[in-house]
Design a protein around this motif. Structure first.
Motif, PDB file in Angstrom:
ATOM      1  N   THR A 351     -36.566  -5.740  18.315  1.00 11.71           N
ATOM      2  CA  THR A 351     -35.457  -6.681  18.485  1.00 11.71           C
ATOM      3  C   THR A 351     -34.464  -6.489  17.334  1.00 11.71           C
ATOM      4  OG1 THR A 351     -36.488  -8.411  17.173  1.00 11.71           O
ATOM      5  CG2 THR A 351     -37.015  -8.381  19.526  1.00 11.71           C
ATOM      6  N   SER A 352     -33.283  -7.059  17.531  1.00  8.23           N
ATOM      7  CA  SER A 352     -32.268  -6.977  16.466  1.00  8.23           C
ATOM      8  C   SER A 352     -32.783  -7.606  15.178  1.00  8.23           C
ATOM      9  CB  SER A 352     -30.987  -7.681  16.914  1.00  8.23           C
ATOM     10  OG  SER A 352     -30.426  -6.994  18.005  1.00  8.23           O
ATOM     11  N   GLU A 353     -33.484  -8.729  15.319  1.00  8.40           N
ATOM     12  CA  GLU A 353     -34.040  -9.392  14.126  1.00  8.40           C
ATOM     13  C   GLU A 353     -35.020  -8.487  13.396  1.00  8.40           C
ATOM     14  OE1 GLU A 353     -35.985 -13.254  14.626  1.00  8.40           O
ATOM     15  OE2 GLU A 353     -34.263 -13.821  15.870  1.00  8.40           O
ATOM     16  N   GLN A 354     -35.879  -7.830  14.189  1.00  9.37           N
ATOM     17  CA  GLN A 354     -36.861  -6.926  13.575  1.00  9.37           C
ATOM     18  C   GLN A 354     -36.160  -5.757  12.885  1.00  9.37           C
ATOM     19  OE1 GLN A 354     -39.286  -6.256  17.108  1.00  9.37           O
ATOM     20  NE2 GLN A 354     -40.924  -7.541  16.288  1.00  9.37           N
ATOM     21  N   MET A 355     -35.138  -5.225  13.533  1.00 11.95           N
ATOM     22  CA  MET A 355     -34.413  -4.101  12.923  1.00 11.95           C
ATOM     23  C   MET A 355     -33.784  -4.527  11.600  1.00 11.95           C
ATOM     24  SD  MET A 355     -32.558  -2.026  16.009  1.00 11.95           S
ATOM     25  CE  MET A 355     -32.731  -2.789  17.608  1.00 11.95           C
ATOM     26  N   ARG A 356     -33.204  -5.721  11.583  1.00  8.51           N
ATOM     27  CA  ARG A 356     -32.568  -6.199  10.339  1.00  8.51           C
ATOM     28  C   ARG A 356     -33.599  -6.397   9.241  1.00  8.51           C
ATOM     29  NH1 ARG A 356     -29.540  -9.665  13.707  1.00  8.51           N
ATOM     30  NH2 ARG A 356     -27.544  -8.658  14.099  1.00  8.51           N
ATOM     31  N   LEU A 357     -34.748  -6.939   9.631  1.00 10.29           N
ATOM     32  CA  LEU A 357     -35.794  -7.148   8.627  1.00 10.29           C
ATOM     33  C   LEU A 357     -36.251  -5.809   8.050  1.00 10.29           C
ATOM     34  CD1 LEU A 357     -37.833  -9.138   7.234  1.00 10.29           C
ATOM     35  CD2 LEU A 357     -39.455  -8.387   8.968  1.00 10.29           C
ATOM     36  N   ILE A 358     -36.464  -4.830   8.913  1.00  4.42           N
ATOM     37  CA  ILE A 358     -36.927  -3.525   8.428  1.00  4.42           C
ATOM     38  C   ILE A 358     -35.865  -2.895   7.520  1.00  4.42           C
ATOM     39  CG2 ILE A 358     -37.584  -1.192   9.147  1.00  4.42           C
ATOM     40  CD1 ILE A 358     -38.840  -2.587  11.676  1.00  4.42           C
ATOM     41  N   ALA A 359     -34.593  -3.081   7.872  1.00  2.99           N
ATOM     42  CA  ALA A 359     -33.520  -2.572   7.005  1.00  2.99           C
ATOM     43  C   ALA A 359     -33.584  -3.246   5.628  1.00  2.99           C
ATOM     44  CB  ALA A 359     -32.163  -2.820   7.664  1.00  2.99           C
ATOM     45  N   ASP A 360     -33.787  -4.570   5.625  1.00  2.00           N
ATOM     46  CA  ASP A 360     -33.886  -5.299   4.347  1.00  2.00           C
ATOM     47  C   ASP A 360     -35.082  -4.809   3.530  1.00  2.00           C
ATOM     48  OD1 ASP A 360     -31.752  -6.770   5.201  1.00  2.00           O
ATOM     49  OD2 ASP A 360     -32.900  -8.603   5.657  1.00  2.00           O
ATOM     50  N   LEU A 361     -36.222  -4.643   4.227  1.00 11.17           N
ATOM     51  CA  LEU A 361     -37.446  -4.243   3.523  1.00 11.17           C
ATOM     52  C   LEU A 361     -37.327  -2.804   3.001  1.00 11.17           C
ATOM     53  CD1 LEU A 361     -40.103  -5.857   5.901  1.00 11.17           C
ATOM     54  CD2 LEU A 361     -39.387  -6.665   3.635  1.00 11.17           C
ATOM     55  N   ALA A 362     -36.634  -1.965   3.773  1.00 13.09           N
ATOM     56  CA  ALA A 362     -36.424  -0.581   3.310  1.00 13.09           C
ATOM     57  C   ALA A 362     -35.607  -0.598   2.023  1.00 13.09           C
ATOM     58  CB  ALA A 362     -35.716   0.236   4.383  1.00 13.09           C
ATOM     59  N   GLU A 363     -34.643  -1.508   1.953  1.00 11.58           N
ATOM     60  CA  GLU A 363     -33.835  -1.603   0.734  1.00 11.58           C
ATOM     61  C   GLU A 363     -34.652  -2.156  -0.426  1.00 11.58           C
ATOM     62  OE1 GLU A 363     -30.323  -3.781   1.835  1.00 11.58           O
ATOM     63  OE2 GLU A 363     -29.264  -1.879   2.120  1.00 11.58           O
ATOM     64  N   ARG A 364     -35.451  -3.185  -0.113  1.00  7.43           N
ATOM     65  CA  ARG A 364     -36.185  -3.855  -1.188  1.00  7.43           C
ATOM     66  C   ARG A 364     -37.338  -3.001  -1.709  1.00  7.43           C
ATOM     67  NH1 ARG A 364     -38.122  -9.272   0.829  1.00  7.43           N
ATOM     68  NH2 ARG A 364     -36.000  -9.222   1.607  1.00  7.43           N
ATOM     69  N   TYR A 365     -38.053  -2.357  -0.785  1.00  5.30           N
ATOM     70  CA  TYR A 365     -39.291  -1.680  -1.201  1.00  5.30           C
ATOM     71  C   TYR A 365     -39.309  -0.167  -0.933  1.00  5.30           C
ATOM     72  CZ  TYR A 365     -41.079  -6.486  -1.063  1.00  5.30           C
ATOM     73  OH  TYR A 365     -41.269  -7.826  -1.260  1.00  5.30           O
ATOM     74  N   GLY A 366     -38.322   0.334  -0.182  1.00  8.24           N
ATOM     75  CA  GLY A 366     -38.475   1.718   0.281  1.00  8.24           C
ATOM     76  C   GLY A 366     -37.310   2.646  -0.013  1.00  8.24           C
ATOM     77  N   HIS A 367     -36.565   2.407  -1.090  1.00  7.22           N
ATOM     78  CA  HIS A 367     -35.466   3.303  -1.476  1.00  7.22           C
ATOM     79  C   HIS A 367     -34.476   3.532  -0.351  1.00  7.22           C
ATOM     80  CE1 HIS A 367     -37.439   4.317  -5.318  1.00  7.22           C
ATOM     81  NE2 HIS A 367     -38.539   4.142  -4.632  1.00  7.22           N
ATOM     82  N   GLY A 368     -34.365   2.549   0.527  1.00  4.22           N
ATOM     83  CA  GLY A 368     -33.331   2.618   1.567  1.00  4.22           C
ATOM     84  C   GLY A 368     -33.546   3.696   2.610  1.00  4.22           C
ATOM     85  N   GLU A 369     -34.799   4.110   2.797  1.00  5.67           N
ATOM     86  CA  GLU A 369     -35.045   5.156   3.812  1.00  5.67           C
ATOM     87  C   GLU A 369     -35.894   4.632   4.953  1.00  5.67           C
ATOM     88  OE1 GLU A 369     -35.925   9.153   3.259  1.00  5.67           O
ATOM     89  OE2 GLU A 369     -34.951   9.319   1.294  1.00  5.67           O
ATOM     90  N   ILE A 370     -35.501   4.991   6.164  1.00  2.00           N
ATOM     91  CA  ILE A 370     -36.242   4.614   7.374  1.00  2.00           C
ATOM     92  C   ILE A 370     -36.334   5.847   8.266  1.00  2.00           C
ATOM     93  CG2 ILE A 370     -36.283   3.089   9.407  1.00  2.00           C
ATOM     94  CD1 ILE A 370     -33.915   1.690   7.353  1.00  2.00           C
ATOM     95  N   ARG A 371     -37.454   6.004   8.903  1.00  2.00           N
ATOM     96  CA  ARG A 371     -37.604   7.101   9.862  1.00  2.00           C
ATOM     97  C   ARG A 371     -38.049   6.540  11.207  1.00  2.00           C
ATOM     98  NH1 ARG A 371     -38.952  11.197   6.258  1.00  2.00           N
ATOM     99  NH2 ARG A 371     -37.523  10.869   4.518  1.00  2.00           N
ATOM    100  N   VAL A 372     -37.668   7.254  12.254  1.00  2.00           N
ATOM    101  CA  VAL A 372     -38.174   6.969  13.588  1.00  2.00           C
ATOM    102  C   VAL A 372     -39.188   8.062  13.907  1.00  2.00           C
ATOM    103  CG1 VAL A 372     -37.560   6.672  16.012  1.00  2.00           C
ATOM    104  CG2 VAL A 372     -35.880   6.135  14.224  1.00  2.00           C
ATOM    105  N   SER A 373     -40.369   7.680  14.341  1.00  4.01           N
ATOM    106  CA  SER A 373     -41.355   8.712  14.663  1.00  4.01           C
ATOM    107  C   SER A 373     -41.313   9.007  16.152  1.00  4.01           C
ATOM    108  CB  SER A 373     -42.767   8.268  14.261  1.00  4.01           C
ATOM    109  OG  SER A 373     -43.303   7.400  15.244  1.00  4.01           O
ATOM    110  N   HIS A 374     -41.715  10.223  16.519  1.00  5.93           N
ATOM    111  CA  HIS A 374     -41.749  10.553  17.949  1.00  5.93           C
ATOM    112  C   HIS A 374     -42.837   9.730  18.646  1.00  5.93           C
ATOM    113  CE1 HIS A 374     -45.278  13.145  17.177  1.00  5.93           C
ATOM    114  NE2 HIS A 374     -45.522  12.946  18.440  1.00  5.93           N
ATOM    115  N   GLU A 375     -43.691   9.089  17.841  1.00  4.39           N
ATOM    116  CA  GLU A 375     -44.708   8.228  18.429  1.00  4.39           C
ATOM    117  C   GLU A 375     -44.182   6.808  18.614  1.00  4.39           C
ATOM    118  OE1 GLU A 375     -47.820   9.415  15.652  1.00  4.39           O
ATOM    119  OE2 GLU A 375     -48.819  10.421  17.324  1.00  4.39           O
ATOM    120  N   GLN A 376     -42.885   6.643  18.473  1.00  3.02           N
ATOM    121  CA  GLN A 376     -42.188   5.387  18.760  1.00  3.02           C
ATOM    122  C   GLN A 376     -42.520   4.271  17.778  1.00  3.02           C
ATOM    123  OE1 GLN A 376     -43.449   5.581  23.143  1.00  3.02           O
ATOM    124  NE2 GLN A 376     -41.318   4.968  23.324  1.00  3.02           N
TER     125      GLN A 376
END
Lengths: 556, 98
Positions: A351-376
């Motif tokens: 969901t949009s909410e989940q995407m926003r949360l993951i973006a926030d968490l990537a910034e807070r804990y993950g050096h601003g990086e996110i990947r999409v896996s082929h395993e969805q």
């Protein structure tokens, strides 16, 4: 990650301006559907069962937080508040209106995203190991090469009308997480003992109605020859590939019908012709420019106390940490799989909410990086272990902390007949029912590593041929029927699954999977012997016996 | 030998929304299959299809789908048409129409 320069921005703006005008001409009747269709497909816009679908390319599955937030915004503003991540590391919006798509494309362009070449007989989104740049077992980050291939293949005038679509996957690790042998071209990075960098080049793999594992066309291709060699393969295929029969048009058929040796000779001849004129200096300079953008973040070591404390105290955290973390090359860090496979949910939806949360968490804990896996699933590739308990707590609150990465319910499922115009049966409900059933039985962690992959038609978008257990949904005389394959594997030991026998009706498929897995639990030597290992040791016979036990009449 | 007439409806996707729609008796398009005009004469069905196909400013990809008569209007013969009528499975569509 790659940052657009002024040329990239200008190119995209011009393409979007063109498409906006094309949509306007379609709506005012100056373009017929036959004229418009190829134009919308060039921009990733399909018409599915219930609505249009916009497929947005996520190059080699790499996103930054601003991009993920933009995807969330687009989903909310012009779609139904969610997006679907795919086996091609792309995202699909299932409900856009035609008149809104130009605005959606402009919004994507604001963050350097687009839908170009996500359809049509062109080179599609180049996919890569989703742990690239982070995995402990990696030789080198394959993404600068993937970006180079993206730039070379985007709008390449010679390759806009290939015989059929063309998919390239690349890995920098000996452990193949990119399913390279099931792609039109698979690239595996190698480093020889003398330090020379290169690629093992695989050609002519693919799933679909004629599944084939690609053979190796070059054991070691020097890295600097990559683009001219790819160009030679594409040019050879472009001339030799069949255009008389859509089902025989993929390069796997070209290689198979002509023989690998003949195909290789033609490629090498073409390579010899074009390689001398190839501008290696410019390519090397561009690669160096790209590489700088993929420099690793500074990974400082932090105290791991919080991790150990939570691991001891909290069984929920422990289960998650034991399944959803992968070894990082940097000490004190981990690669986190954020599961988009909560039991009973649609695999790959966020969901949009989940995407926003993951973006926030990537910034807070993950050096601003996110990947999409082929395993969805989504991946946070660089997280300090000491931050994992806090990350887990935040994910858990949003339904994103299911401890199932690599387990039974981490199922790949194509959209199937719930959305897709080509599907012959549903996939998503089968995945949901399997996940909830085994969750109720509390068997998932006992069963251990298992890849179930489900396709809703013979085109095999759900990769069922390389599932340890593959499920293929078909239409048998107007009724959904599901065939089972066993023993498939998409890793470096790739194999295609074998069909067990007659298929099963929709309401029989979950019990059928349970019979196979109960047989496995009986037959395995110990808990360390995975389903795939047991299958390889024992062969299909005992699993088939369990599957069709007392059920012959029903299953026929 | 007498054969039951093949009942058919004309269905398509709306140009702007992409949603499934059905040709009604008044010549309009409805998002409800139950509103569809049912043809029992194949020639009339073909003529209606040809007319619908010509209206490419409203709908896309019109075709004839077999139906059977139901209490509340035509019902799909094939499960694919049932999905077009009903939308994705409830569980697959956890994000309903807003």
């Amino acid at each position: 990650m790659y940052r657009y320069d002024e040329f990239d921005h200008a190119f995209l703006a011009e393409r979007n301006r063109q498409f906006r005008a094309q949509v306007a001409r379609r709506l005012d009747g100056s373009l017929s559907e036959d004229e418009f269709r190829p134009l919308r497909l060039m921009n990733g816009l399909y018409l599915q069962l219930h609505a249009y679908m916009l497929r947005v390319a996520i190059p080699y599955g790499t996103l930054n937080p601003a991009q993920l937030r933009k995807l969330a915004e687009i989903a909310e503003r012009w779609d139904r508040g969610y997006g679907h991540f795919t086996t091609r590391q792309n995202i699909q919006f299932n409900w856009p209106r035609l008149i809104d798509v130009p605005d959606m494309l402009d919004a994507l362009a604001e963050v350097g995203l687009h839908a170009i070449q996500t359809s049509g007989n062109t080179v599609r989104n180049v996919t890569a190991d989703h742990f690239a740049g982070a995995a402990a077992d990696e030789i080198d980050d394959p993404r600068p090469w993937a970006e180079l291939i993206r730039q070379w293949s985007t709008d390449h005038p010679e390759f806009q009308f290939l015989p059929r679509k063309f998919k390239i996957a690349i890995t920098g690790s000996p452990h193949d997480r990119a399913v390279t042998r099931a792609h039109d071209i698979g690239l595996r990075m190698l480093r020889r003992k003398d330090g020379a960098e290169g690629f093992e080049v695989i050609v002519g793999g693919g799933l679909g109605r004629t599944p084939m594992l690609g053979p190796v066309i070059r054991d070691f291709l020097p890295a600097s020859d990559l683009l001219p060699y790819l160009e030679a393969i594409l040019a050879t295929y472009n001339l030799l590939g069949r255009r008389d029969n859509k089902y025989k048009a993929r390069i796997k058929i070209t290689v198979h019908e002509n023989g690998l040796d003949t195909f290789r000779e033609l490629v090498e001849a073409r390579f010899a012709e074009i390689a001398p004129d190839f501008d290696r200096q410019t390519t090397a300079a561009e690669l160096a420019r790209i590489r700088a953008m993929f420099a690793s973040p500074l990974l400082e070591s932090k105290s791991e106390y919080a991790f150990h404390e939570a691991h001891q105290r909290d069984p929920v955290f422990r289960a998650w940490a034991d399944t959803n973390l992968h070894p990082h090359r940097a000490k004190g860090h981990a690669i986190v799989t954020v599961s988009l496979k909560a039991h009973g949910e649609t695999p790959g939806d966020a969901t949009s909410e989940q995407m926003r949360l993951i973006a926030d968490l990537a910034e807070r804990y993950g050096h601003g990086e996110i990947r999409v896996s082929h395993e969805q699933n989504l991946i946070l590739p660089h997280v300090a272990r000491g931050d994992l308990p806090a990350l887990h707590a935040a994910l858990k609150a949003a339904g994103l902390a299911t401890a199932n990465a690599g387990l039974l319910s981490d199922i790949i499922a194509c959209p199937g007949m719930d959305y897709c115009a080509l599907a012959t049966a549903r996939s998503i409900p089968v995945a949901q029912e399997i996940a909830t059933h085994f969750d109720r039985l509390r068997l998932e962690h006992d069963i251990g590593p298992l890849k179930i992959k489900i396709s809703g038609c013979i085109n095999a978008c759900g990769h069922h041929h390389v599932g340890h257990i593959g499920i293929l949904g078909l239409d048998r005389a107007g009724v959904e029927n599901y065939q089972i394959t066993l023993g498939g594997d998409g890793s470096e030991d790739a194999s295609l699954g074998s069909r067990t026998g007659p298929g099963f009706a929709h309401d029989e498929i979950v019990p059928a999977i349970e019979r196979i897995l109960r047989a496995y639990l009986e037959l395995r030597e110990n808990r360390d012997e995975t389903f795939l290992a047991a299958y390889r040791r024992l062969g299909a016979a005992p699993f088939k016996a369990a599957l069709y036990e007392g059920n012959r009449a029903d299953a026929a | 030998m007498s054969r039951k007439p093949q009942l058919q409806v004309v269905t398509a996707n709306a140009l702007i929304s992409g949603h499934s729609v059905w040709l009604t008796a008044s010549g309009g398009w409805s998002p409800r299959m139950g509103d569809a005009r049912v043809f029992d004469d194949p020639q009339q069905a073909q003529a209606a299809l040809a007319h619908a196909t010509a209206r490419s400013d409203i709908v896309v990809g019109a075709y004839l789908a077999p139906v059977r008569a139901g209490v509340a209007g035509p019902e799909p013969v094939h499960f694919r048409e049932a999905f077009r009528r009903d939308g994705p499975s409830p569980a697959a569509n956890a994000h309903p129409r807003s």
